[in-house]
Design an enzyme around this catalytic site. Structure first.
Site, PDB file in Angstrom:
ATOM      1  N   GLN A 175       0.327  -1.294   0.093  1.00  0.00           N
ATOM      2  CA  GLN A 175      -0.111  -0.142  -0.321  1.00  0.00           C
ATOM      3  C   GLN A 175       1.322   1.267   0.143  1.00  0.00           C
ATOM      4  O   GLN A 175       2.027   1.101   0.095  1.00  0.00           O
ATOM      5  CB  GLN A 175      -0.960   0.180   1.468  1.00  0.00           C
ATOM      6  CG  GLN A 175       0.278   0.104   2.277  1.00  0.00           C
ATOM      7  CD  GLN A 175      -0.958  -0.334   3.842  1.00  0.00           C
ATOM      8  OE1 GLN A 175      -1.447   0.380   4.466  1.00  0.00           O
ATOM      9  NE2 GLN A 175      -0.683  -1.722   3.497  1.00  0.00           N
ATOM     10  N   HIS A 212       4.347   0.468   0.579  1.00  0.00           N
ATOM     11  CA  HIS A 212       5.345  -0.525   1.446  1.00  0.00           C
ATOM     12  C   HIS A 212       4.226  -2.073   2.512  1.00  0.00           C
ATOM     13  O   HIS A 212       2.560  -1.296   1.569  1.00  0.00           O
ATOM     14  CB  HIS A 212       5.952   0.772   2.960  1.00  0.00           C
ATOM     15  CG  HIS A 212       4.553   1.484   3.461  1.00  0.00           C
ATOM     16  ND1 HIS A 212       3.474   2.299   2.861  1.00  0.00           N
ATOM     17  CD2 HIS A 212       3.525   0.851   4.527  1.00  0.00           C
ATOM     18  CE1 HIS A 212       2.485   2.584   3.723  1.00  0.00           C
ATOM     19  NE2 HIS A 212       2.306   2.312   4.674  1.00  0.00           N
ATOM     20  N   ARG A 236      -4.163   0.704  -2.390  1.00  0.00           N
ATOM     21  CA  ARG A 236      -3.818  -0.928  -2.071  1.00  0.00           C
ATOM     22  C   ARG A 236      -3.142  -0.880  -3.659  1.00  0.00           C
ATOM     23  O   ARG A 236      -3.419  -0.153  -4.380  1.00  0.00           O
ATOM     24  CB  ARG A 236      -4.746  -1.822  -2.829  1.00  0.00           C
ATOM     25  CG  ARG A 236      -5.271  -1.579  -1.578  1.00  0.00           C
ATOM     26  CD  ARG A 236      -5.130  -2.230   0.180  1.00  0.00           C
ATOM     27  NE  ARG A 236      -6.341  -2.012   1.131  1.00  0.00           N
ATOM     28  CZ  ARG A 236      -5.445  -1.479   2.899  1.00  0.00           C
ATOM     29  NH1 ARG A 236      -4.684  -1.982   2.532  1.00  0.00           N
ATOM     30  NH2 ARG A 236      -7.022  -1.851   3.271  1.00  0.00           N
TER      31      ARG A 236
END
Length: 283
Positions: A96, A262, A281
């Protein structure tokens, strides 16, 4: 004045079962305890306990914005500008990133105009805020944090014959195109890339012989912990070869600014972020 607050629990299925209840000394009633929130976000505000009266913190601030103080109001407006969380990550989260303030304001406005409900799973922007976040590890903590350089990605891919065609493709295009192609890969492509690695490293993984800085470890760990079928492989598994695998020791911290992809992999931490639940996402 000191206020007594009662935080709220988020029982996402990637969370652990014991850490947060034991930390907060509360009775376990659910299977998963992933996040504990302390703040005034509209989707899950803390309760303010005042003279035996329970008031949602966001409502109390609306009624009495002066409690924020003149400096905060002048700089951030009449909303609590931060959100504090405690996380217990048992299973890897999705890849995300978080938007800038400008992106969040525009996206929130557009989705409101389209009439998309805040509870709709297709909704991206839950509010108009950005979400820069600082975390401090409460245990040994592992995460994916940003793309490696193209050279380092290529070297990581070239270690496996099944991934070497990806290394060649990376040299032919930009990283954005490369990533998009992987995210759209067919099951046949994913099996061709990943099954040889899984078969080769399965015994070493089961015997705890793989280093945690080795992307192969996290591929096998994710398949095991998330119960991923080898006939329904997730393209996100390739990202262990593309992203920086970061170990944050207990007491150390790391910052995730807007736009940095990350994914938390394992461990417990405490986070302080802008008051937002905007998550884009990426896999």
């Amino acid at each position: 004045m000191v206020y007594l607050l009662k935080g709220t629990m988020q029982n996402y299925i990637w969370g652990g079962s014991d850490y947060i209840p034991e930390l907060l000394q509360i009775e376990k009633k659910e299977e998963y305890y992933a996040e504990w929130w302390l703040g005034a976000h509209s989707s899950s505000p803390s309760d303010l306990i005042l003279n035996d009266t329970i008031i949602p913190l966001n409502n109390y601030i609306k009624e009495k914005p002066g409690v924020l103080g003149e400096y905060s109001i002048n700089k951030f407006g009449t909303e609590l500008p931060y959100l504090l969380k405690i996380l217990d990550v048992k299973k890897p989260l999705s890849i995300q990133l978080h938007p800038t303030k400008e992106q969040a304001e525009l996206g929130f406005k557009q989705e409101n105009e389209l009439g998309i409900s805040l509870s709709d799973p297709k909704r991206i922007y839950k509010d108009s805020n950005h979400k820069p976040e600082m975390m401090v590890a409460l245990s040994d903590f592992w995460l994916l944090h940003g793309f490696k350089t193209k050279d380092k990605i290529a070297k990581s891919l070239e270690k496996h014959p099944s991934l070497s065609p990806l290394a060649l493709r990376l040299k032919q295009c930009d990283l954005l195109t490369f990533y998009a192609e992987i995210m759209r890969a067919t099951q046949q492509q994913l099996e061709k890339w990943l099954l040889p690695i899984i078969q080769q490293q399965k015994a070493a993984y089961e015997q705890n012989q793989l280093s945690l800085v080795n992307p192969d470890y996290w591929v096998l760990y994710s398949i095991e912990s998330m119960e991923i079928s080898l006939t329904k492989l997730d393209p996100g598994l390739i990202c262990f070869y593309l992203f920086n695998i970061v170990n944050v020791n207990k007491g150390e911290g790391i910052y995730q600014d807007a736009g940095i992809p990350h994914a938390y992999l394992r461990g417990q931490n405490i986070e302080l972020m802008a008051c937002s639940d905007n998550v884009i996402r990426g896999g």
